[in-house]
Design a protein around this motif. Structure first.
Motif, PDB file in Angstrom:
ATOM      1  N   LEU A 190     101.366 -71.488  45.002  1.00 18.70           N
ATOM      2  CA  LEU A 190      99.972 -71.120  44.810  1.00 18.70           C
ATOM      3  C   LEU A 190      99.058 -71.919  45.736  1.00 18.70           C
ATOM      4  O   LEU A 190      99.387 -73.036  46.154  1.00 18.70           O
ATOM      5  CB  LEU A 190      99.543 -71.380  43.356  1.00 18.70           C
ATOM      6  N   GLU A 191      97.920 -71.331  46.001  1.00 21.23           N
ATOM      7  CA  GLU A 191      96.825 -72.030  46.669  1.00 21.23           C
ATOM      8  C   GLU A 191      95.658 -72.267  45.717  1.00 21.23           C
ATOM      9  O   GLU A 191      94.997 -73.298  45.781  1.00 21.23           O
ATOM     10  CB  GLU A 191      96.341 -71.235  47.874  1.00 21.23           C
ATOM     11  N   LYS A 192      95.403 -71.317  44.817  1.00 25.88           N
ATOM     12  CA  LYS A 192      94.373 -71.430  43.801  1.00 25.88           C
ATOM     13  C   LYS A 192      94.934 -70.926  42.473  1.00 25.88           C
ATOM     14  O   LYS A 192      95.811 -70.055  42.455  1.00 25.88           O
ATOM     15  CB  LYS A 192      93.136 -70.597  44.191  1.00 25.88           C
ATOM     16  N   PRO A 193      94.455 -71.440  41.326  1.00 26.07           N
ATOM     17  CA  PRO A 193      93.435 -72.476  41.131  1.00 26.07           C
ATOM     18  C   PRO A 193      93.900 -73.895  41.456  1.00 26.07           C
ATOM     19  O   PRO A 193      93.082 -74.792  41.541  1.00 26.07           O
ATOM     20  CB  PRO A 193      93.069 -72.344  39.661  1.00 26.07           C
ATOM     21  N   VAL A 194      95.214 -74.099  41.579  1.00 25.89           N
ATOM     22  CA  VAL A 194      95.724 -75.404  41.995  1.00 25.89           C
ATOM     23  C   VAL A 194      96.665 -75.175  43.176  1.00 25.89           C
ATOM     24  O   VAL A 194      97.411 -74.187  43.220  1.00 25.89           O
ATOM     25  CB  VAL A 194      96.472 -76.119  40.839  1.00 25.89           C
ATOM     26  N   GLY A 195      96.626 -76.081  44.130  1.00 26.00           N
ATOM     27  CA  GLY A 195      97.547 -75.992  45.246  1.00 26.00           C
ATOM     28  C   GLY A 195      98.932 -76.443  44.833  1.00 26.00           C
ATOM     29  O   GLY A 195      99.113 -77.577  44.380  1.00 26.00           O
ATOM     30  N   LEU A 196      99.919 -75.570  44.950  1.00 26.99           N
ATOM     31  CA  LEU A 196     101.280 -75.864  44.517  1.00 26.99           C
ATOM     32  C   LEU A 196     102.248 -75.377  45.579  1.00 26.99           C
ATOM     33  O   LEU A 196     102.320 -74.179  45.865  1.00 26.99           O
ATOM     34  CB  LEU A 196     101.559 -75.193  43.168  1.00 26.99           C
TER      35      LEU A 196
END
Length: 460
Positions: A327-333
């Protein structure tokens, strides 16, 4: 008249001490006067609920008795000068110390009454009373860590040995599998008192959890990123803010219809502990309490870190295993490639694994320190198990800050395989982070020193 009043007072004191000895031998639980419940208008329920410390005595002849740590009573100064010697002899006989060579109990007069010093004849207390003795064998932490905890929980209302005893009881119980009988025998106190102390101290640690487990400030992020670059052996991860993973803690499941909810994919009952750590293995955030059958991705999506987008800040990312979505949003992972295609993706997975494995080692160090408790099923209720796990995480960070290294702590083996993230409802607008992963993978495969005519080339 004065003699008659003092005679009545002495009779009342002797009767109270006799009743105390009988109740102690019968297994009743007592704590220091500041922690002893004062149930007015109803019968006392020992070990149930902590009450406020008792106020000043309403009468002159007020007696407070607690054991086995302290014996306290409040008398007028002139009465103590007249009857102090006799009181010491009475208490000495009631405590079973009839050896003249052993001496009298030592008394000290303070603003809150008269208190005896701790009896350090118990082997475990004798070790603690010796400033040169090592505490790691019995408590799994060094003396400076114990002193820090005592000072953290002390307050002006405390007196006697209450805080020392409470901290030692909790550490000893974690180091010996939370066995109430073992701890009670070591300290010479009833099992009900041990249970009450554990509940009391874990509540204090839970209230002060953010003092040692907290998210870093923006000024601290570059230092954390440098640490991950060293772990990954590449400067391409210069925006890494932490590593996230989940850990299963064995428990005894409840004996009701929710029993199956705690069975994880390894087929044993557990509670989920989600943690984010920095490059040194220090926990930055913990989220504990979901049953073992819940998937790691679902735990993440229901955690405050994800729902409220608390961490990391925009432009930064966390390392995660294949059980999480990229992921980039809501958290960068940032997660590894499921099936790497080519040397670029394979090289990315290798560097990614070097940095991400720090969170697995953090779990291993925590479990190895409290192996007697965390390597077997927690013998507490599922509702109280998260508090015990949070205490272990709190003490893990404390040991890192105090440079309290356990030499015999071996890394706990990582969990076998990654889970495929199932579809789950998002708490907000999710944005995939595949383009971020591809860009970093290209940077890892780019030459360190490029030819002048290739410096303007974009390797994305």
């Amino acid at each position: 008249m004065f003699l008659k009043r003092n005679t009545c007072f002495m009779v009342f004191l002797l009767c109270s001490l006799t009743l105390w000895c009988k109740s102690t031998s019968a297994g009743s639980s007592y704590l220091s006067p500041s922690q002893k419940p004062q149930n007015k208008g109803r019968s006392s329920r020992v070990g149930r609920q902590l009450m406020e410390p008792p106020g000043p005595p309403a009468e002159e002849n007020h007696i407070t008795i607690s054991a086995p740590f302290e014996i306290g009573f409040t008398v007028r100064e002139q009465d103590f000068e007249e009857y102090g010697t006799a009181l010491q002899e009475v208490i000495q006989r009631l405590l079973g110390n009839t050896d003249p060579a052993a001496g009298r109990p030592h008394f000290s007069v303070g603003g809150k009454g008269l208190y005896m010093q701790l009896n350090a004849t118990a082997p475990i207390l004798a070790v603690y009373a010796n400033p040169e003795a090592c505490l790691k064998k019995d408590f799994r932490v060094k003396r400076s860590s114990v002193v820090y905890l005592v000072q953290m929980f002390s307050s002006p209302k405390d007196h006697g040995w209450g805080q020392d005893i409470e901290v030692l009881v909790l550490l000893y119980s974690l180091a010996h599998g939370l066995s109430l009988s073992v701890v009670g025998s070591a300290f010479g106190i009833p099992k009900s008192t041990v249970h009450r102390i554990i509940k009391h101290v874990t509540g204090k640690i839970k209230a002060n959890l953010k003092t040692l487990i907290s998210l870093p400030t923006p000024d601290e992020l570059p230092e954390i990123a440098d640490g991950f670059c060293q772990l990954a052996k590449s400067p391409a991860f210069h925006r890494a803010a932490g590593a996230i993973d989940g850990c299963h803690i064995r428990i005894k499941p409840p004996g009701n219809e929710y029993h199956k909810e705690y069975i994880n994919y390894k087929l044993f009952p557990s509670i989920q502990m989600q943690a984010i750590c920095d490059s040194t293995g220090r926990f930055l955030d913990v989220f504990i309490g979901y049953p073992g059958s819940v998937h790691d991705a679902r735990v993440l999506r229901n955690s405050p870190i994800f729902c409220q987008a608390l961490f990391p800040p925009a432009g930064w990312f966390l390392f995660g295993d294949g059980g999480y979505p990229c992921l980039e949003k809501p958290v960068g992972l940032l997660t590894p490639y499921k099936v790497p295609r080519g040397q670029v993706q394979a090289r990315f997975n290798r560097h990614h694994a070097r940095a991400r494995s720090v969170v697995e080692r953090a779990f291993g160090r925590m479990k190895a320190r409290w192996r007697a408790t965390l390597f077997k099923a927690l013998e507490v209720s599922p509702s109280f198990a998260p508090d015990i796990i949070a205490c272990c995480a709190f003490l893990h960070n404390l040991c890192i800050d105090m440079n309290d290294v356990l030499e015999d702590a071996e890394a706990f083996p990582p969990e076998d395989g990654d889970q495929s993230p199932p579809p789950a409802a998002a708490c907000g607008q999710e944005s995939p982070g595949h383009h971020l992963r591809n860009r970093i993978a290209a940077q890892l495969s780019a030459p360190v020193q490029m030819a002048p005519h290739l410096r303007e080339h974009d390797y994305i």
